[in-house]
Design a protein around this motif. Sequence first.
Motif, short mmCIF file in Angstrom:
data_model
loop_
_atom_site.label_atom_id
_atom_site.label_comp_id
_atom_site.label_asym_id
_atom_site.label_seq_id
_atom_site.Cartn_x
_atom_site.Cartn_y
_atom_site.Cartn_z
N MET A 1 15.62 9.44 -26.79
CA MET A 1 14.63 10.49 -26.74
C MET A 1 13.94 10.44 -25.38
SD MET A 1 11.50 11.06 -29.43
CE MET A 1 12.28 11.85 -30.79
N SER A 2 13.80 11.56 -24.76
CA SER A 2 13.14 11.58 -23.45
C SER A 2 11.63 11.52 -23.62
CB SER A 2 13.55 12.83 -22.68
OG SER A 2 12.95 13.96 -23.26
N GLY A 3 10.92 11.39 -22.53
CA GLY A 3 9.47 11.23 -22.56
C GLY A 3 8.72 12.43 -23.08
N ARG A 4 9.19 13.62 -22.79
CA ARG A 4 8.46 14.84 -23.18
C ARG A 4 8.36 14.99 -24.71
NH1 ARG A 4 5.22 18.44 -20.55
NH2 ARG A 4 5.48 20.53 -21.34
N PRO A 5 9.45 14.87 -25.48
CA PRO A 5 9.33 14.99 -26.93
C PRO A 5 8.40 13.92 -27.54
CG PRO A 5 11.60 15.28 -26.31
CD PRO A 5 10.86 14.82 -25.07
N VAL A 6 8.40 12.73 -26.96
CA VAL A 6 7.53 11.67 -27.45
C VAL A 6 6.08 12.06 -27.23
CG1 VAL A 6 6.82 9.27 -27.11
CG2 VAL A 6 9.24 9.86 -27.16
N GLN A 7 5.77 12.62 -26.08
CA GLN A 7 4.41 13.06 -25.78
C GLN A 7 3.97 14.15 -26.74
OE1 GLN A 7 4.63 14.20 -21.66
NE2 GLN A 7 4.11 12.14 -20.93
N VAL A 8 4.86 15.09 -27.01
CA VAL A 8 4.55 16.19 -27.92
C VAL A 8 4.31 15.65 -29.33
CG1 VAL A 8 5.45 18.28 -29.01
CG2 VAL A 8 5.73 17.94 -26.55
N ALA A 9 5.15 14.71 -29.77
CA ALA A 9 4.98 14.12 -31.10
C ALA A 9 3.64 13.40 -31.21
CB ALA A 9 6.13 13.17 -31.39
N ARG A 10 3.26 12.68 -30.19
CA ARG A 10 1.96 12.00 -30.19
C ARG A 10 0.83 13.00 -30.28
NH1 ARG A 10 3.15 7.83 -25.37
NH2 ARG A 10 4.42 6.38 -26.54
N LEU A 11 0.94 14.07 -29.52
CA LEU A 11 -0.09 15.11 -29.53
C LEU A 11 -0.21 15.74 -30.92
CD1 LEU A 11 -2.13 16.82 -27.96
CD2 LEU A 11 -0.25 18.35 -27.37
N VAL A 12 0.91 16.02 -31.55
CA VAL A 12 0.90 16.61 -32.89
C VAL A 12 0.24 15.66 -33.88
CG1 VAL A 12 2.41 17.26 -34.81
CG2 VAL A 12 2.86 18.14 -32.51
N ARG A 13 0.60 14.39 -33.83
CA ARG A 13 -0.02 13.41 -34.74
C ARG A 13 -1.52 13.30 -34.49
NH1 ARG A 13 4.66 10.46 -33.57
NH2 ARG A 13 3.51 9.13 -32.13
N ARG A 14 -1.91 13.29 -33.23
CA ARG A 14 -3.35 13.18 -32.90
C ARG A 14 -4.11 14.40 -33.37
NH1 ARG A 14 -7.57 11.11 -30.77
NH2 ARG A 14 -8.74 11.93 -29.03
N TRP A 15 -3.55 15.58 -33.16
CA TRP A 15 -4.20 16.81 -33.57
C TRP A 15 -4.34 16.85 -35.09
CZ3 TRP A 15 -2.13 22.42 -32.48
CH2 TRP A 15 -3.18 23.31 -32.58
N ALA A 16 -3.30 16.49 -35.80
CA ALA A 16 -3.35 16.47 -37.26
C ALA A 16 -4.39 15.46 -37.75
CB ALA A 16 -1.98 16.15 -37.84
N ALA A 17 -4.49 14.31 -37.08
CA ALA A 17 -5.48 13.30 -37.46
C ALA A 17 -6.90 13.81 -37.22
CB ALA A 17 -5.24 12.01 -36.68
N LEU A 18 -7.11 14.51 -36.12
CA LEU A 18 -8.43 15.08 -35.85
C LEU A 18 -8.81 16.12 -36.90
CD1 LEU A 18 -8.28 15.45 -31.97
CD2 LEU A 18 -9.70 13.85 -33.28
N LEU A 19 -7.85 16.94 -37.30
CA LEU A 19 -8.12 17.92 -38.34
C LEU A 19 -8.45 17.24 -39.67
CD1 LEU A 19 -5.45 20.67 -37.66
CD2 LEU A 19 -7.92 20.87 -37.39
N GLU A 20 -7.76 16.15 -39.98
CA GLU A 20 -8.04 15.41 -41.21
C GLU A 20 -9.44 14.81 -41.16
OE1 GLU A 20 -7.84 13.78 -44.95
OE2 GLU A 20 -6.67 15.39 -44.03
N ARG A 21 -9.83 14.29 -40.01
CA ARG A 21 -11.19 13.75 -39.87
C ARG A 21 -12.23 14.85 -40.09
NH1 ARG A 21 -12.79 12.24 -34.18
NH2 ARG A 21 -13.39 14.41 -34.27
N ASP A 22 -12.00 16.02 -39.50
CA ASP A 22 -12.92 17.14 -39.70
C ASP A 22 -12.97 17.58 -41.16
OD1 ASP A 22 -13.50 17.12 -37.02
OD2 ASP A 22 -12.27 18.89 -36.54
#
Length: 55
Positions: A1-22
């Motif tokens: 897996m290249s670096g870009r998909p990993v970055q996007v996956a991290r961003l998606v997980r972080r965004w979902a976690a922030l929404l769950e916290r809210d």
Amino acid sequence: MSGRPVQVARLVRRWAALLERDRQDALTESTSDLAWQAGFCEGLRHAQHVIRNGS
């Protein structure tokens, strides 16, 4: 897996976690309008689903 998909996956997980916290914060907040609170939390839950699954 290249670096870009990993970055996007991290961003998606972080965004979902922030929404769950809210969502958790909104559920614990005292309010007299429970219908609004339920709708708001359901909207956040739907947004998490869309972020994770794309639809």
